[in-house]
Design a protein around this motif. Structure first.
Motif, PDB file in Angstrom:
ATOM      1  N   UNK A 109       0.827  -1.215   0.000  1.00  0.00           N
ATOM      2  CA  UNK A 109       0.000   0.000   0.000  1.00  0.00           C
ATOM      3  C   UNK A 109       0.855   1.256   0.000  1.00  0.00           C
ATOM      4  N   UNK A 110       1.887   1.263   0.811  1.00  0.00           N
ATOM      5  CA  UNK A 110       2.755   2.445   0.874  1.00  0.00           C
ATOM      6  C   UNK A 110       3.560   2.623  -0.415  1.00  0.00           C
ATOM      7  N   UNK A 111       3.993   1.521  -1.019  1.00  0.00           N
ATOM      8  CA  UNK A 111       4.760   1.632  -2.260  1.00  0.00           C
ATOM      9  C   UNK A 111       3.898   2.081  -3.443  1.00  0.00           C
ATOM     10  N   UNK A 112       2.589   1.942  -3.332  1.00  0.00           N
ATOM     11  CA  UNK A 112       1.699   2.391  -4.405  1.00  0.00           C
ATOM     12  C   UNK A 112       1.443   3.903  -4.372  1.00  0.00           C
ATOM     13  N   UNK A 113       1.770   4.553  -3.278  1.00  0.00           N
ATOM     14  CA  UNK A 113       1.522   5.999  -3.170  1.00  0.00           C
ATOM     15  C   UNK A 113       2.234   6.785  -4.272  1.00  0.00           C
ATOM     16  N   UNK A 114       3.523   6.571  -4.524  1.00  0.00           N
ATOM     17  CA  UNK A 114       4.180   7.371  -5.581  1.00  0.00           C
ATOM     18  C   UNK A 114       3.515   7.223  -6.948  1.00  0.00           C
ATOM     19  N   UNK A 115       3.057   6.021  -7.289  1.00  0.00           N
ATOM     20  CA  UNK A 115       2.398   5.825  -8.589  1.00  0.00           C
ATOM     21  C   UNK A 115       1.103   6.624  -8.695  1.00  0.00           C
ATOM     22  N   UNK A 116       0.376   6.720  -7.595  1.00  0.00           N
ATOM     23  CA  UNK A 116      -0.885   7.457  -7.612  1.00  0.00           C
ATOM     24  C   UNK A 116      -0.664   8.974  -7.569  1.00  0.00           C
ATOM     25  N   UNK A 117       0.367   9.429  -6.872  1.00  0.00           N
ATOM     26  CA  UNK A 117       0.524  10.846  -6.566  1.00  0.00           C
ATOM     27  C   UNK A 117       1.481  11.574  -7.509  1.00  0.00           C
ATOM     28  N   UNK A 118       2.419  10.892  -8.105  1.00  0.00           N
ATOM     29  CA  UNK A 118       3.444  11.584  -8.902  1.00  0.00           C
ATOM     30  C   UNK A 118       2.871  12.454 -10.024  1.00  0.00           C
ATOM     31  N   UNK A 119       1.850  12.012 -10.745  1.00  0.00           N
ATOM     32  CA  UNK A 119       1.313  12.922 -11.778  1.00  0.00           C
ATOM     33  C   UNK A 119       0.703  14.194 -11.180  1.00  0.00           C
ATOM     34  N   UNK A 120       0.079  14.073 -10.024  1.00  0.00           N
ATOM     35  CA  UNK A 120      -0.515  15.238  -9.368  1.00  0.00           C
ATOM     36  C   UNK A 120       0.573  16.185  -8.886  1.00  0.00           C
ATOM     37  N   UNK A 121       1.623  15.633  -8.306  1.00  0.00           N
ATOM     38  CA  UNK A 121       2.705  16.454  -7.776  1.00  0.00           C
ATOM     39  C   UNK A 121       3.498  17.161  -8.878  1.00  0.00           C
ATOM     40  N   UNK A 129       1.085  22.743  -0.854  1.00  0.00           N
ATOM     41  CA  UNK A 129       0.101  21.935  -1.581  1.00  0.00           C
ATOM     42  C   UNK A 129       0.609  20.497  -1.746  1.00  0.00           C
ATOM     43  N   UNK A 130       1.883  20.355  -2.051  1.00  0.00           N
ATOM     44  CA  UNK A 130       2.488  19.022  -2.170  1.00  0.00           C
ATOM     45  C   UNK A 130       2.403  18.285  -0.833  1.00  0.00           C
ATOM     46  N   UNK A 131       2.707  19.012   0.256  1.00  0.00           N
ATOM     47  CA  UNK A 131       2.630  18.422   1.590  1.00  0.00           C
ATOM     48  C   UNK A 131       1.212  17.935   1.885  1.00  0.00           C
ATOM     49  N   UNK A 132       0.220  18.755   1.557  1.00  0.00           N
ATOM     50  CA  UNK A 132      -1.177  18.373   1.803  1.00  0.00           C
ATOM     51  C   UNK A 132      -1.575  17.154   0.981  1.00  0.00           C
ATOM     52  N   UNK A 133      -1.136  17.112  -0.256  1.00  0.00           N
ATOM     53  CA  UNK A 133      -1.461  15.974  -1.130  1.00  0.00           C
ATOM     54  C   UNK A 133      -0.851  14.686  -0.565  1.00  0.00           C
ATOM     55  N   UNK A 134       0.422  14.759  -0.188  1.00  0.00           N
ATOM     56  CA  UNK A 134       1.086  13.572   0.371  1.00  0.00           C
ATOM     57  C   UNK A 134       0.440  13.125   1.682  1.00  0.00           C
TER      58      UNK A 134
END
Length: 160
Positions: A109-121, A129-134
């Motif tokens: 679950x934790x390793x999937x975070x970068x795949x979900x968030x990188x396009x948004x970041x 804003x980056x801090x809030x998203x993460x």
């Protein structure tokens, strides 16, 4: 721990009802109820050990002591079986397997975070804003994990 009937104590120690009556007359701990005598196995084991296993024995008492030790260890095994059936004990391999599966779920679950968030970041330039998203993503991930663990019974101490 639950209380055992006379029959259950006799079975645990592999003794007859007459022997149990003799033990009661010698001070074996029990509780008299309207339905009969009830025993706490741990108390009976402790009493048995003090009464029969801690006395010095001569050669003529060797067989008696050996039998008493055999009965004592049978009772200890019966206590373990009783606790296992009541869910107080679980096999260590089951615990290890569940811990491994839980750790794997957390890792994935934790390793999937970068795949979900990188396009948004990539589209953000404001570090707040980056801090809030993460923070939001990690919080959602942990809440999802807690929900899954609750549904599988891991956090309630239940066996799967």
């Amino acid at each position: 721990m639950g209380k055992l009937t006379s029959n259950e104590v006799c079975k645990a120690f592999s003794i007859s009802k007459t022997t149990l009556t003799n033990w009661i007359n010698r001070g074996c701990p029990h509780e008299q109820t309207a339905k009969g005598k009830l025993f706490v196995l741990a108390e009976v084991i402790k009493w048995h050990q003090e009464k029969f296993l801690k006395t010095e024995s001569s050669d003529t008492e060797g067989l008696t002591k050996a039998r008493a030790m055999k009965e004592h260890f049978r009772a200890l095994l019966a206590e373990l079986e009783f606790k296992e059936k009541n869910g107080e004990l679980v096999p260590v391999e089951a615990v290890r397997k569940q811990a491994f599966e839980t750790a794997r779920m957390v890792r994935d679950s934790l390793l999937n975070i970068p795949n979900r968030v990188s396009p948004i970041l990539a589209a953000e330039s404001d570090h707040r804003e980056i801090n809030q998203i993460l923070t939001k993503e990690i919080t959602q991930c942990l809440e999802s994990l807690c929900s899954e663990l609750n549904q599988s019974g891991v956090t309630n101490g239940e066996k799967n």
